[in-house]
Write a protein that holds these residues in place. Structure first.
Motif, PDB file in Angstrom:
ATOM      1  N   HIS A  64       0.918  -1.393   0.025  1.00 47.72           N
ATOM      2  CA  HIS A  64      -0.179  -0.131   0.027  1.00 47.72           C
ATOM      3  C   HIS A  64       0.686   1.201  -0.092  1.00 47.72           C
ATOM      4  CE1 HIS A  64      -3.608   2.199   0.333  1.00 47.72           C
ATOM      5  NE2 HIS A  64      -3.136   2.874   1.601  1.00 47.72           N
ATOM      6  N   HIS A  66       0.675   5.751  -1.699  1.00 45.32           N
ATOM      7  CA  HIS A  66       0.439   6.598  -2.697  1.00 45.32           C
ATOM      8  C   HIS A  66       1.729   7.467  -2.967  1.00 45.32           C
ATOM      9  CE1 HIS A  66      -3.534   5.676  -0.933  1.00 45.32           C
ATOM     10  NE2 HIS A  66      -3.070   5.931   0.271  1.00 45.32           N
ATOM     11  N   HIS A 230      -9.133   1.629   0.843  1.00 43.60           N
ATOM     12  CA  HIS A 230      -9.039   1.752   2.236  1.00 43.60           C
ATOM     13  C   HIS A 230     -10.183   1.219   2.910  1.00 43.60           C
ATOM     14  CE1 HIS A 230      -6.453   4.886   0.325  1.00 43.60           C
ATOM     15  NE2 HIS A 230      -5.773   4.521   1.485  1.00 43.60           N
ATOM     16  N   HIS A 267      -5.076  -0.881   5.861  1.00 39.98           N
ATOM     17  CA  HIS A 267      -5.293  -0.481   6.962  1.00 39.98           C
ATOM     18  C   HIS A 267      -6.296  -1.669   8.059  1.00 39.98           C
ATOM     19  CE1 HIS A 267      -3.318   3.012   6.068  1.00 39.98           C
ATOM     20  NE2 HIS A 267      -4.437   3.351   5.310  1.00 39.98           N
ATOM     21  N   ASP A 318       2.275   3.038   3.095  1.00 37.28           N
ATOM     22  CA  ASP A 318       1.311   4.061   2.870  1.00 37.28           C
ATOM     23  C   ASP A 318       1.932   5.188   2.564  1.00 37.28           C
ATOM     24  OD1 ASP A 318      -1.297   5.181   2.757  1.00 37.28           O
ATOM     25  OD2 ASP A 318      -1.586   5.343   4.882  1.00 37.28           O
TER      26      ASP A 318
HETATM   27 ZN   LIG Z   1      -3.655   4.679   2.118  1.00 34.43          ZN
END
Ligand SMILES: [Zn+2]
Length: 447
Positions: A64, A66, A230, A267, A318
């Motif tokens: 995961h 971004h 998410h 998450h 993340d």
């Molecule tokens: Zn995220």
């Protein structure tokens, strides 16, 4: 591609089914795959990498990220906010991005991951301002040489409709699905050894409609690609689900087709016992992001319970706006520490944390050709020099998680050397950092 021979490794942590640990082993790489493992292998014409000071592990897998957020690290207004407040601070800044920002931030984020042992990363890109497209990140990964699972994210419910993002950052749902089809048809490679697999990934239940969640699942199944979003990140997220949908996130996901071995959720900090059972039963994967969860005060995900129940779990750094670092080996350590805080010192070993970071992540991303060191597997390998100060005095390769090092000496992806002697060797990293800092400066001047 010429052969490479990794020679006389101090230890090889294979992460194979028997969890074998080899000492003094050689590994031969041929045509991007592991061709041979043994002692005293004939060099032939192979390029030799002496590994007497190195612990060799499978490349770590990031489930995961971004990547675009590496341009918004440590933004003052978002430093001390919970998830929703943090997002509201950053959305207007992200709205100023374009293709150049997406490419550069992805390259920096991926290079940072590579130095921390990562050979395969997913990415969740859910906003497309200023003409940005998913391929901006795909080109960055290809140039650097990392194995890449980009996902076509999306947001469709803007502020005016009760959603969280500003209207300027949301897209029309028909256009989202159309672009999903375009990027899958253009870039997705389902073949074994694939360097690029595309997924479908509406941002979260609080930024897209129920219809888009459902249609995305139908599209992904039709195309044979994976689904990602998410889920159950913090208490606000659970409250939103109960207020808007009248149910918990697990039930919402199940009703819309968002469970199964082809789905992984980021998450899942707040999954309850029933939801953990649902995920275990359906083999729905979880991307555990411990540093981000700490940074945003979201809580500690029940990873011990998930693993004991049989939920597939991998690790994620993340986005760099909520971490703000991108060290995957650091996440392995944080995973181990947090599970010990909740469950005691014997709740998770360093080796288990490393297993989750490698094999666990590969399983979550549906890769049976990566994540372990065995003949026939892709040659995605991290070599960690344990002759330096971080592990000086250590008695066991578990030091990799318990002590260090935090950066690799060498990294191979599909047999290609990406990091050599601690430095990225496929792109000019110094130039990329300069470009990144110029873009960050310009963005901060506009705020
Ligand atoms: Zn995220």
């Amino acid at each position: 591609m010429p052969e490479t021979l990794i020679r006389n490794a101090h230890t090889v942590l294979t992460m194979d089914d028997a969890r074998q640990e080899l000492t003094g082993a050689d590994i031969r790489i041929r045509d991007g795959a592991i061709a041979e493992i043994g002692e005293g292998l004939e060099p032939g014409g192979a390029t030799i990498v002496e590994a007497g000071r190195c612990v060799v592990t499978p490349g770590l897998v990031n489930t995961h990220h971004h990547l675009y957020q590496t341009l918004t690290r440590a933004v003052p207004g978002g430093q001390d906010a919970l998830l929703f407040g943090w997002l509201k601070t950053l959305y207007p800044i992200w709205a100023r991005f374009g293709p150049n920002e997406m490419f550069t931030s992805a390259q920096i984020g991926l290079a940072e991951l590579a130095l921390s042992g990562c050979t395969l990363s997913s990415d969740h890109l859910y906003l497309y301002p200023g003409g940005a497209r998913l391929e901006d990140t795909i080109h960055a990964a290809a140039e650097l040489g990392l194995r890449f699972h980009p996902t076509r994210g999306a947001m469709s419910i803007g502020e005016s409709q009760g959603g969280l993002p500003p209207d300027a950052l949301v897209e029309d749902e028909a256009a989202i699905l159309e672009d999903c089809i375009r990027v899958i048809d253009t870039f997705h490679d389902a073949a074994p050894g694939s360097m690029c697999r595309v997924g479908v990934a509406p941002c979260s239940p609080f930024s897209v409609s129920r219809e888009l969640m459902r249609d995305a699942a139908l599209l992904a199944r039709d195309k044979g690609v994976m689904l990602h979003t998410h889920l159950a990140e913090n208490d606000e997220d659970i409250a939103y689900s109960q207020a808007q949908f009248g149910c918990r996130p697990g039930q919402y996901a199940e009703e819309l087709g968002w469970t199964g071995a082809d789905v992984w959720h980021a998450h899942c900090v707040k999954l309850d016992g029933q939801e953990i059972d649902l995920f275990a039963r359906t083999k729905t994967g979880v991307a555990h992001c411990p540093c981000s969860n700490c940074r945003l005060g979201s809580g500690i995900a029940p990873v011990r319970r998930m693993r004991d129940a049989g939920v597939p779990v991998g690790l994620g750094v993340d986005g760099s706006a909520s971490n703000d670092a991108g060290s995957l080996i650091g996440e392995a350590r944080q995973t181990m520490l947090l599970q010990r805080v909740v469950n005691g010192a014997d709740a998770m070993s360093a080796r288990e944390a490393l297993w989750i970071a490698t094999r666990g992540g590969a399983e979550v991303l549906g890769r049976d050709d990566c994540g372990r060191i065995a003949v026939g597997q892709r040659a995605d390998l991290a070599l960690w020099d344990i002759g330096g100060i971080e592990s000086a005095g250590s008695w066991d390769p578990a030091a990799l998680v318990l002590a260090g090092p935090r950066k690799v000496a060498h990294l191979f992806v599909d047999g290609r050397e990406i990091v050599r002697d601690g430095r990225i060797c496929t792109i000019d990293l110094e130039k990329a950092i300069l470009r990144q800092n110029r873009l960050a400066q310009r963005l901060s001047d506009l705020v």
